[in-house]
Design an enzyme around this catalytic site. Sequence first.
Site, PDB file in Angstrom:
ATOM      1  N   ASP A  16       0.695  -0.864   0.146  1.00 59.26           N
ATOM      2  CA  ASP A  16       0.007  -0.033   0.545  1.00 59.26           C
ATOM      3  C   ASP A  16       0.951   0.933   0.128  1.00 59.26           C
ATOM      4  OD1 ASP A  16      -2.292   0.958  -0.334  1.00 59.26           O
ATOM      5  OD2 ASP A  16      -2.861   0.892   2.343  1.00 59.26           O
ATOM      6  N   ASN A  64     -11.388  -3.029  -5.308  1.00 64.05           N
ATOM      7  CA  ASN A  64     -10.471  -1.421  -6.310  1.00 64.05           C
ATOM      8  C   ASN A  64     -10.728  -0.791  -7.827  1.00 64.05           C
ATOM      9  OD1 ASN A  64      -6.987  -2.535  -4.934  1.00 64.05           O
ATOM     10  ND2 ASN A  64      -7.458  -1.176  -4.403  1.00 64.05           N
TER      11      ASN A  64
HETATM   12  C1  IPE Z   1      -5.370  -2.911  -0.514  1.00 65.07           C
HETATM   13  O1  IPE Z   1      -5.193  -1.187  -0.474  1.00 65.07           O
HETATM   14  C2  IPE Z   1      -5.626  -3.643  -1.294  1.00 65.07           C
HETATM   15  C3  IPE Z   1      -3.987  -3.946  -1.870  1.00 65.07           C
HETATM   16  C4  IPE Z   1      -2.545  -3.539  -1.735  1.00 65.07           C
HETATM   17  C5  IPE Z   1      -4.529  -4.471  -3.560  1.00 65.07           C
HETATM   18  P1  IPE Z   1      -6.071  -0.206  -0.908  1.00 65.07           P
HETATM   19  O2  IPE Z   1      -5.456   1.064  -0.964  1.00 65.07           O
HETATM   20  O3  IPE Z   1      -7.156  -1.030  -1.441  1.00 65.07           O
HETATM   21  O4  IPE Z   1      -7.100  -0.601   1.169  1.00 65.07           O
HETATM   22  P2  IPE Z   1      -7.900   0.615   1.732  1.00 65.07           P
HETATM   23  O5  IPE Z   1      -8.784   1.427   0.994  1.00 65.07           O
HETATM   24  O6  IPE Z   1      -6.819   1.693   2.119  1.00 65.07           O
HETATM   25  O7  IPE Z   1      -8.292  -0.195   2.206  1.00 65.07           O
HETATM   26  C1  IPE Z   2      -1.738  -0.151  -3.263  1.00 66.95           C
HETATM   27  O1  IPE Z   2      -1.368   1.793  -3.055  1.00 66.95           O
HETATM   28  C2  IPE Z   2      -1.702  -0.652  -4.704  1.00 66.95           C
HETATM   29  C3  IPE Z   2      -2.876  -1.158  -5.104  1.00 66.95           C
HETATM   30  C4  IPE Z   2      -4.548  -0.501  -3.958  1.00 66.95           C
HETATM   31  C5  IPE Z   2      -3.527  -1.975  -6.633  1.00 66.95           C
HETATM   32  P1  IPE Z   2      -2.971   2.367  -3.295  1.00 66.95           P
HETATM   33  O2  IPE Z   2      -2.859   2.679  -5.061  1.00 66.95           O
HETATM   34  O3  IPE Z   2      -3.911   1.902  -2.463  1.00 66.95           O
HETATM   35  O4  IPE Z   2      -2.102   4.184  -3.238  1.00 66.95           O
HETATM   36  P2  IPE Z   2      -2.023   5.448  -1.701  1.00 66.95           P
HETATM   37  O5  IPE Z   2      -3.198   3.861  -0.466  1.00 66.95           O
HETATM   38  O6  IPE Z   2      -3.575   5.956  -2.701  1.00 66.95           O
HETATM   39  O7  IPE Z   2      -0.987   5.901  -1.808  1.00 66.95           O
HETATM   40 MG    MG Z   3      -3.745   2.242  -0.720  1.00 67.41          MG
END
Ligand code: IPE
Ligand code: IPE
Ligand code: MG
Length: 232
Positions: A16, A64
């Site tokens: 993340d 997502n």
């Molecule tokens: C969790 O991260 C999913 C992945 C790392 C693929 P998100 O960024 O989607 O999770 P939330 O929305 O902060 O809970």
């Molecule tokens: C994690 O990084 C990757 C996926 C969820 C695919 P994010 O895209 O959630 O990054 P933040 O949380 O918005 O910084």
């Molecule tokens: Mg995220």
Amino acid sequence: MADKERKLKHVGFIMDGNGRWAKARQKPRTFGHKKGADAIIDVLEECFNNGVTVVSLYAFSTENWSRPKEEIDAIFDLLDNFLKKYSKKLYEKKARLVISGDLSPVSKGLRERCEKLVADTACFNEYVLNIALNYGSRNELVRAFNLLKGKGEEITEEDISKALYTADLPDIDLVVRTSGEMRLSNFFLWQCAYAEFYFTDVLWPDFNKEETKKAIEWFYGRKRRFGGIENA
Ligand code: IPE
Ligand code: IPE
Ligand code: MG
């Protein structure tokens, strides 16, 4: 606890912070995803060199899909490229690829690459790379219960474990989540029942071998009791 239960076999990474990493650099979110994908190879190497035999990566959740299409397409393209690059390593290391999640809505190219690699590496059993792709734990559990519905007899824990995408994998020992968020976001709820949780503020694109080592060392400092008492 017996030695085998102390051993770190299975690590799950909730990768993340890609978006925030990019934002801090005034770059588009996809730039963060690109850097995030680049970080994976070193992390896997460090895990496999430190006795970890199974690594699960949360690549794309069932939640997502609510992101802009452009970002979703970029994530899938990056995954496809990662697998293209990493396939050689899978054969070298005798690592099996497992995909946890429903591949039916992902692009044909990525789906076919995944299916081929899963089939071609099915004979390997030294290491496992489990990619959670279009994965959600609740969705996985509902799928499992539906698979078991007609069984007739009483359903056991083992039946449920075997009906999950991770059927023949050990439970997750350690969950690592980057970017300071302290939640599971629907990541392997069943398999994490007795996992240790390591949270770090480091954003995923900055997560590297050194950070991986830190998480592994932290794990070995934990006392896992599994409901028992120490030195019993
Ligand atoms: C969790 O991260 C999913 C992945 C790392 C693929 P998100 O960024 O989607 O999770 P939330 O929305 O902060 O809970
Ligand atoms: C994690 O990084 C990757 C996926 C969820 C695919 P994010 O895209 O959630 O990054 P933040 O949380 O918005 O910084
Ligand atoms: Mg995220």
